[in-house]
Design an enzyme around this catalytic site. Structure first.
Site, PDB file in Angstrom:
ATOM      1  CE  LYS A 181      -1.364   2.866   2.873  1.00 13.09           C
ATOM      2  NZ  LYS A 181      -1.305   4.118   1.998  1.00 13.09           N
ATOM      3  CD  GLU A 257      14.055   0.515   8.424  1.00 13.08           C
ATOM      4  OE1 GLU A 257      14.697  -0.533   8.383  1.00 13.08           O
ATOM      5  OE2 GLU A 257      14.498   1.583   8.908  1.00 13.08           O
ATOM      6  CB  CYS A 291      13.520   8.811   7.971  1.00 13.91           C
ATOM      7  SG  CYS A 291      14.370   7.637   6.945  1.00 13.91           S
ATOM      8  CD  GLU A 388      11.226  12.562  11.112  1.00 15.48           C
ATOM      9  OE1 GLU A 388      10.058  12.235  11.361  1.00 15.48           O
ATOM     10  OE2 GLU A 388      12.039  11.789  10.601  1.00 15.48           O
TER      11      GLU A 388
HETATM   12  N1  LIG Z   1      12.843   5.062   8.682  1.00 19.86           N
HETATM   13  C1  LIG Z   1      12.644   5.274   7.395  1.00 19.86           C
HETATM   14  O1  LIG Z   1      13.237   4.591   6.516  1.00 19.86           O
HETATM   15  C2  LIG Z   1      11.682   6.309   6.954  1.00 19.86           C
HETATM   16  C3  LIG Z   1      10.838   6.984   7.837  1.00 19.86           C
HETATM   17  N2  LIG Z   1       9.940   7.931   7.365  1.00 19.86           N
HETATM   18  C4  LIG Z   1       9.133   8.696   8.303  1.00 19.86           C
HETATM   19  O2  LIG Z   1       7.793   8.885   7.801  1.00 19.86           O
HETATM   20  C5  LIG Z   1       7.318  10.173   8.172  1.00 19.86           C
HETATM   21  C6  LIG Z   1       6.912  10.946   6.942  1.00 19.86           C
HETATM   22  O3  LIG Z   1       6.206  10.148   6.057  1.00 19.86           O
HETATM   23  P1  LIG Z   1       4.630  10.166   6.116  1.00 19.86           P
HETATM   24  O4  LIG Z   1       4.093   9.540   4.898  1.00 19.86           O
HETATM   25  O5  LIG Z   1       4.116  11.511   6.479  1.00 19.86           O
HETATM   26  O6  LIG Z   1       4.361   9.196   7.341  1.00 19.86           O
HETATM   27  P2  LIG Z   1       2.983   8.584   7.792  1.00 19.86           P
HETATM   28  O7  LIG Z   1       3.344   7.693   8.878  1.00 19.86           O
HETATM   29  O8  LIG Z   1       1.926   9.599   8.007  1.00 19.86           O
HETATM   30  O9  LIG Z   1       2.461   7.722   6.521  1.00 19.86           O
HETATM   31  C7  LIG Z   1       3.231   6.638   6.080  1.00 19.86           C
HETATM   32  C8  LIG Z   1       2.295   5.654   5.413  1.00 19.86           C
HETATM   33  O10 LIG Z   1       1.375   5.178   6.378  1.00 19.86           O
HETATM   34  C9  LIG Z   1       0.042   5.352   5.909  1.00 19.86           C
HETATM   35  N3  LIG Z   1      -0.795   5.613   7.060  1.00 19.86           N
HETATM   36  C10 LIG Z   1      -0.951   6.756   7.750  1.00 19.86           C
HETATM   37  N4  LIG Z   1      -1.789   6.570   8.789  1.00 19.86           N
HETATM   38  C11 LIG Z   1      -2.178   5.261   8.743  1.00 19.86           C
HETATM   39  C12 LIG Z   1      -3.040   4.433   9.523  1.00 19.86           C
HETATM   40  N5  LIG Z   1      -3.664   4.905  10.605  1.00 19.86           N
HETATM   41  N6  LIG Z   1      -3.206   3.132   9.175  1.00 19.86           N
HETATM   42  C13 LIG Z   1      -2.561   2.629   8.090  1.00 19.86           C
HETATM   43  N7  LIG Z   1      -1.729   3.358   7.305  1.00 19.86           N
HETATM   44  C14 LIG Z   1      -1.558   4.656   7.635  1.00 19.86           C
HETATM   45  C15 LIG Z   1       0.129   6.499   4.936  1.00 19.86           C
HETATM   46  O11 LIG Z   1      -0.934   6.420   4.003  1.00 19.86           O
HETATM   47  P3  LIG Z   1      -1.616   7.799   3.487  1.00 19.86           P
HETATM   48  O12 LIG Z   1      -0.522   8.785   3.342  1.00 19.86           O
HETATM   49  O13 LIG Z   1      -2.243   7.402   2.199  1.00 19.86           O
HETATM   50  O14 LIG Z   1      -2.598   8.172   4.538  1.00 19.86           O
HETATM   51  C16 LIG Z   1       1.464   6.225   4.268  1.00 19.86           C
HETATM   52  O15 LIG Z   1       1.308   5.247   3.267  1.00 19.86           O
HETATM   53  C17 LIG Z   1       8.458  10.834   8.882  1.00 19.86           C
HETATM   54  O16 LIG Z   1       8.304  10.648  10.278  1.00 19.86           O
HETATM   55  C18 LIG Z   1       9.687  10.073   8.420  1.00 19.86           C
HETATM   56  O17 LIG Z   1      10.720  10.113   9.353  1.00 19.86           O
HETATM   57  C19 LIG Z   1       9.831   8.224   6.046  1.00 19.86           C
HETATM   58  C20 LIG Z   1      10.659   7.540   5.157  1.00 19.86           C
HETATM   59  C21 LIG Z   1      11.654   6.580   5.551  1.00 19.86           C
HETATM   60  O1  LIG Z   2      12.702   7.509   3.245  1.00 26.65           O
HETATM   61  C1  LIG Z   2      13.800   7.815   3.615  1.00 26.65           C
HETATM   62  O2  LIG Z   2      14.034   8.761   4.321  1.00 26.65           O
HETATM   63  C2  LIG Z   2      14.899   6.960   3.104  1.00 26.65           C
HETATM   64  O3  LIG Z   2      15.023   5.810   3.912  1.00 26.65           O
HETATM   65  C3  LIG Z   2      16.171   7.742   3.081  1.00 26.65           C
HETATM   66  S1  LIG Z   2      17.357   6.961   2.133  1.00 26.65           S
HETATM   67  O4  LIG Z   2      17.241   5.500   2.313  1.00 26.65           O
HETATM   68  O5  LIG Z   2      17.111   7.332   0.730  1.00 26.65           O
HETATM   69  O6  LIG Z   2      18.628   7.490   2.647  1.00 26.65           O
END
Ligand SMILES: NC(=O)C1=CN([C@@H]2O[C@H](COP(=O)(O)OP(=O)(O)OC[C@H]3O[C@@H](n4cnc5c(N)ncnc54)[C@H](OP(=O)(O)O)[C@@H]3O)[C@@H](O)[C@H]2O)C=CC1
Ligand SMILES: O=C(O)[C@H](O)CS(=O)(=O)O
Length: 485
Positions: A181, A257, A291, A388
């Site tokens: 998803k 993650e 992230c 963050e």
């Molecule tokens: N550790 C890592 O590798 C990474 C971490 N992140 C973290 O993600 C955040 C930013 O990304 P963001 O998309 O805003 O994060 P979110 O957690 O808001 O959303 C991530 C995913 O989860 C879905 N989602 C949101 N709420 C729910 C729920 N209640 N139930 C099921 N699915 C849900 C979203 O769908 P939809 O958007 O369609 O609602 C999206 O597909 C930051 O905190 C960043 O640090 C981002 C990338 C990499």
């Molecule tokens: O979604 C992210 O922030 C990624 O994990 C960062 S990276 O893997 O492209 O460094």
């Protein structure tokens, strides 16, 4: 509109059981370009019933996929990799259109994600077991590894291609089947990956993509359906905690993650020009929406003036614009909500005494643009020390001693990426061992690649993606005890 060499890559339906389908109830969602606000596609918005069908399809497809030889699975992953590389220009254009990042960054992301397919095509052949010396003459002990089974995945909008590839590659290599998803803001990249998966020979039901604005509904089905044996999530810590709790009812294997709060430490023995260069790419890649971006830049007092002047000058030189425009280095943020969140963090800091060395903020380029910002005179009472930022804002904190730097860096519930610049070998070892993070960049601002274990500790999550460790999350260990020998 998008001008693609292969228009077939732009899909408007979910991909379930090898079929392209509309939502059962006819619902749709718009995918917009954050740089311009234009609607680039109106696509099917699915929910729980379609998700359930995808899970059942993946369960039905699992035995045959599990029983393929590792070389057969490896060849299909390799073919998928080759097709992605062959279509990198179209895939990057789709990604920039829906997410906003500069085209050069989009191409880098597409290749970065594809590299996980290439890597795990090979790792599939190395899922070794063990033969253990028996405790008695009449026994033989053996350990084998088998795929976990149906895997469900939810991924974020900031890397709409690579975050899926980083999960589906080890899953399929291990012999699992997969339901993705993607974020509803950026689903087109995932659907384009499904087009190429089909062409690569991924059998129906092995890879499914369910798109829908009702992420909660889809997520509830994924995390509670007993056919799903593994759930993998990349996104915010808050949502990750909720989803992990939802998985508890059926004791699914999970990998998380999650969010980060990366310190970027510049010591007085650092190469300052190298540190400035590393800080710029680490902070402003994807407009600061990663992230692993530098979230707090900690600079030792003796070099603070030199670093802050050079860093601020480099920030002011960054070209902000539409990701399709040549030379753009910082694109728009994903939506106006993200702009408002970052604006609030800056206002909080300014209200508590911060000083802008480079005053950015909302831009007349468009409602999703935020001009890169540098703040000084910041302290740990400000929200951006603990939270963050996830945007193009760089707070510069000053410190005196090595011990103070490590204490400040570790003063967070997060533990994903961290960075520092220094040249003294004793300091490098002391600081690298003292930082409470899953990953440490040393004199380097970009550390992610398919060969390294990506992941965090504390509230940044669990599990590792990539590297020789990455396939373990998709394998079960089975112990065979043979008696009567
Ligand atoms: N550790 C890592 O590798 C990474 C971490 N992140 C973290 O993600 C955040 C930013 O990304 P963001 O998309 O805003 O994060 P979110 O957690 O808001 O959303 C991530 C995913 O989860 C879905 N989602 C949101 N709420 C729910 C729920 N209640 N139930 C099921 N699915 C849900 C979203 O769908 P939809 O958007 O369609 O609602 C999206 O597909 C930051 O905190 C960043 O640090 C981002 C990338 C990499
Ligand atoms: O979604 C992210 O922030 C990624 O994990 C960062 S990276 O893997 O492209 O460094």
């Amino acid at each position: 509109m998008l001008n693609l060499n292969s228009p077939d890559l732009l899909r408007k339906q979910s991909y379930i059981d090898g079929e392209w389908v509309d939502a059962d109830n006819g619902n749709t969602l718009d995918v917009t370009n954050p740089a311009t606000g234009e609607v680039i596609a109106t696509i099917a918005s699915c929910g729980a019933t379609e998700t359930r069908r995808a899970i059942e399809s993946a369960d039905k497809a699992w035995p045959a996929w599990r029983d393929r030889t590792v070389k057969e699975r490896a060849k299909i992953l390799r073919d998928w990799y080759n097709l992605i590389i062959d279509n990198v220009d179209d895939l990057a254009a789709i990604l920039t259109a829906e997410q906003g990042k500069p085209l050069s960054e989009a191409k880098t992301e597409i290749v970065y994600g594809a590299n996980y397919l290439e890597w795990f095509a090979e790792e599939a052949k190395r899922a070794y077991g063990d033969v253990i010396a028996p405790p008695s003459k009449d026994k033989r002990l053996v350990v084998i590894k088998q795929p976990v089974g149906v895997t469900a995945s939810i991924t974020p909008w900031n890397f709409p291609s690579a975050m899926i590839a980083r999960k589906v590659a080890p899953a399929l290599a291990a012999g699992c089947t997969f339901i993705s998803k993607p974020a509803s803001e950026t689903p087109l990249s995932a659907l384009a990956m499904a087009v190429l998966a089909e062409k690569a020979g991924v059998p129906k039901g092995v890879f499914n993509v369910v798109v829908g604005k009702s992420s909660r509904e889809i997520g509830t089905e994924m995390t509670t359906n007993p056919l799903v044996r593994k759930f993998t999530f990349t996104g915010s810590t808050a949502v990750g905690k909720q989803l992990q709790a939802q998985c508890a009812g059926t004791v699914k294997k999970t990998s998380m993650e999650l969010g980060g709060n990366a310190p970027f430490i510049v010591f007085d023995d650092a190469d300052i020009d190298a540190a400035v260069k590393g800080a710029i790419i680490c902070k402003y890649r994807n407009a600061g929406q990663t992230c692993v971006c530098a979230n707090r830049i900690l600079v030792q007092a003796g070099v603070f003036e030199e670093f802050s002047q050079k860093f601020t000058a480099a920030v002011k030189a960054l070209k902000v614009g539409n990701g399709f425009d040549a030379g753009t280095e910082v694109g728009p943020m994903i939506n106006t909500g993200a702009v408002a969140d970052v604006k609030a963090l800056v206002e909080d800091a300014m209200g508590k005494g911060a000083k802008a060395l480079s005053e950015g903020g909302p831009s007349d380029l468009g409602e999703c643009f935020f001009t890169p910002t540098v703040l000084a005179d910041v302290n740990d009472t400000m929200r951006l020390f603990k939270e963050e930022i996830f945007g193009p804002v760089a707070p510069l904190f000053k410190f005196d001693t090595e011990e103070e730097a490590i204490r400040m860096a570790n003063d967070t519930e997060f533990g994903l990426a961290s960075y520092f610049y220094a040249r003294d070998i004793g300091r490098i070892w002391r600081v690298a061992e003292g930082l409470e993070y899953g990953m440490v960049g040393i004199n380097e601002g970009i550390i992610s690649n398919e060969m390294a274990p990506f992941g965090g500790i504390k509230e940044s999550g669990s599990g590792r993606e990539g590297s020789k460790y990455g396939i373990d999350d998709y394998l079960e260990i089975k112990y065979l005890c043979m008696g009567g020998i």
